[in-house]
Structures are given as C-alpha cells and as structure tokens.
Scaffold this active site. Sequence first.
Site, PDB file in Angstrom:
ATOM      1  N   GLY A  25       0.812  -1.218   0.000  1.00  0.00           N
ATOM      2  CA  GLY A  25       0.000   0.000   0.000  1.00  0.00           C
ATOM      3  C   GLY A  25       0.840   1.260   0.000  1.00  0.00           C
ATOM      4  O   GLY A  25       0.493   2.247   0.656  1.00  0.00           O
ATOM      5  N   ASN A  27       1.595   3.438  -2.397  1.00  0.00           N
ATOM      6  CA  ASN A  27       1.407   4.482  -3.404  1.00  0.00           C
ATOM      7  C   ASN A  27       0.781   5.748  -2.831  1.00  0.00           C
ATOM      8  O   ASN A  27       0.790   6.794  -3.480  1.00  0.00           O
ATOM      9  CB  ASN A  27       0.535   3.965  -4.555  1.00  0.00           C
ATOM     10  CG  ASN A  27      -0.854   3.565  -4.108  1.00  0.00           C
ATOM     11  OD1 ASN A  27      -0.983   2.584  -3.383  1.00  0.00           O
ATOM     12  ND2 ASN A  27      -1.875   4.298  -4.517  1.00  0.00           N
ATOM     13  N   GLY A  29      -0.696   7.917   1.112  1.00  0.00           N
ATOM     14  CA  GLY A  29      -0.894   7.961   2.553  1.00  0.00           C
ATOM     15  C   GLY A  29       0.286   7.498   3.371  1.00  0.00           C
ATOM     16  O   GLY A  29       1.444   7.807   3.090  1.00  0.00           O
ATOM     17  N   GLY A  31       1.635   4.543   3.770  1.00  0.00           N
ATOM     18  CA  GLY A  31       2.579   3.674   3.094  1.00  0.00           C
ATOM     19  C   GLY A  31       3.551   4.449   2.242  1.00  0.00           C
ATOM     20  O   GLY A  31       4.749   4.133   2.197  1.00  0.00           O
ATOM     21  N   SER A 154      -4.540  -0.593  14.249  1.00  0.00           N
ATOM     22  CA  SER A 154      -5.280   0.642  14.469  1.00  0.00           C
ATOM     23  C   SER A 154      -5.751   0.688  15.908  1.00  0.00           C
ATOM     24  O   SER A 154      -5.988  -0.352  16.537  1.00  0.00           O
ATOM     25  CB  SER A 154      -6.497   0.705  13.532  1.00  0.00           C
ATOM     26  OG  SER A 154      -7.404   1.729  13.919  1.00  0.00           O
ATOM     27  N   TYR A 181     -14.206  -3.770  10.425  1.00  0.00           N
ATOM     28  CA  TYR A 181     -12.875  -3.158  10.360  1.00  0.00           C
ATOM     29  C   TYR A 181     -12.116  -3.403  11.658  1.00  0.00           C
ATOM     30  O   TYR A 181     -10.939  -3.789  11.643  1.00  0.00           O
ATOM     31  CB  TYR A 181     -12.996  -1.656  10.107  1.00  0.00           C
ATOM     32  CG  TYR A 181     -11.676  -0.932  10.125  1.00  0.00           C
ATOM     33  CD1 TYR A 181     -10.754  -1.104   9.094  1.00  0.00           C
ATOM     34  CD2 TYR A 181     -11.319  -0.086  11.180  1.00  0.00           C
ATOM     35  CE1 TYR A 181      -9.526  -0.448   9.107  1.00  0.00           C
ATOM     36  CE2 TYR A 181     -10.101   0.574  11.200  1.00  0.00           C
ATOM     37  CZ  TYR A 181      -9.200   0.390  10.163  1.00  0.00           C
ATOM     38  OH  TYR A 181      -7.984   1.031  10.182  1.00  0.00           O
TER      39      TYR A 181
END
Length: 310
Positions: A25, A27, A29, A31, A154, A181
């Site tokens: 991930g 690409n 934020g 990451g 999280s 989530y």
Amino acid sequence: MIGMARKWNAQDVPDQHGRVAVVTGANTGLGFDTARVLAERGATVVLAVRNADKGGRAAARIAETAPQADVSVLRLDLTSLESVRAAAREVRSRHPRIDLLINNAGVMYTPKGTTRDGFELQFGTNHLGHFAFTGLLLEALLPVPGSRVVTVSSAMHRVRARIDFGDLRWERRRYDRMAAYAQSKLANLLFTYELQRRLAEGDAGTIAVAAHPGFAATELIRNSPAAVRLVVAKAVAPVFAQSAEMGALPTLRAATDPDVRGGQFYGPDGPFEARGHPKPVTSSRLSHDTAAQRRLWAVSEELTGVEYPL
C-alpha cells in the site's frame, strides 16, 4: 538512545543502505511516507501496490526528493490469493534477501463485500492477504540478521472488536462495517503476537512488531458514510488529526529503531494516542488472548493454504 527531552522523528531513522524493504500500500498515505523515508535513508524499496500506474507515480514522487533512491513497483492485490502468490514469487526472484516487510495496506469501513476468494472484504484484505504474503516471503527474511515484519493495526482494534470464528464471512449477522474493520485490526495484532512467539521459539533473528498511526489525515476514510465523513472533516479532524508524515512515524520507528523488541506495539504519544510522536503503547486484553492467537493462526493457514516455514 534518544534523550528523554526529544521526541523521536524521521531524522532518527538510521542509515538504510544495503537493506531491502517491501511496503504494501505504498502508493499513497502512510505507506507512501513510510516508503519515501526509507528510500531517502538509502534502502532499496519495493512499492507493493494494487495499481501499478499509481505505484509508478509514487516512485516518481520519491525520486524527486531522493534522486539516487532504488525504488521499484510490484503489483499486489491483497484481495486475491492468486495475486498474493504471484507477487511473492516476483519479489523473491528480485530480492532473495529481505530486511523489512511492512504490512501497511488496508481498506476501512467498506460496504459489505468479498474478496476474490470469498472472504469478507476487510478481514480478507487487512489480515488474510497479509498473512499469506508474509508467510510466502518469510524464508527471505529469516536468514537476514535484524530483519523485521511490521504490521499496521489501528486504535480501532479496541472498539467493538472480537473475532467471531463462527461467522468470519458475516453470513449470519447483519453487516457492521465498523465492527468488521475493528475485527480485522484486532486480527493484525493477534497475528503479530503469535508470529513473534513462533519466531522466538525458533530462535530466529527476525522479529514481528506492530504499529498504529493514530488519527492520520489520509484517504482511508473515503468509504465511511457521508455523515461520518462530514463530522470527521468539520469537528474531529481539526482537533485530533495529524498528517500522513506524522502518522507514518510509529511504523518507521517499529521498522528501524535499534532498540525495538519483538512483540512491541508503537503508536502516537498524544492524548488518546490520536496524534504525536511514536512510543511503545499497549493493546487490548483481547489482543493478548493466546488461545485466540493460535486459533486465528490455524484458521488463517486453512483459509489461505499458506503454511509458515517455522
């Protein structure tokens, strides 16, 4: 050692020349900022992303601030075990030795859906995809002294979170995107702690660590209901949110600080762990349930068909 008077920040990331880091991930934020800092410090960085075009643009952005950086793009779709296996084969052919695997990618608050293999979308992407990817890459990490697996969880792992082993696909219950989530983020911690236990028992030089970004201003919340997005934008974000650059710091510290120990969990040091500089934090009682850790591991092996070389 970092002095007590000063907060840990990106400048504290040690030199990374000679190290290979795979970041899922990467690409956008958290990451992206994790990968960018590692590349700026000299690491060879693999951007493992679902959209190769976006990954290419991210690599170009990194090259603007780190022209000498060695950055490549790997197509990885965590919603497909076929893609996970193909990506693992490709990255191992390019990099037989891996120093850092950073399991950062994820989806959040999505409407009810399934992965290509029929798993509930958030659990399948955030946990099962990374479980499989890690297992398939672990042989490339185990021989490397100081290698680490860092999985991004999280603070939501505390909220209405439990692993319902009898209904992992949400076929019997009314779907609750927030609870789904939270379940996936609890699974990230259960996985990290069980992986660390197995690594330690095998006397491996690799360690497993977890991190959470606090409340970072990224596009991850895009799948939330419109009313939630409005409240967050108008009332919550101005008070509690921090930049993606700050949100990436717990992951970077977990990945690079020489004082990190296996099984630790890093998050922001501010109120409610919503923002701030990274420090070791605690996780929920449920995350330390060893029976749940072992059961989740067994179920994950069964569902993905991936067995770890431990």
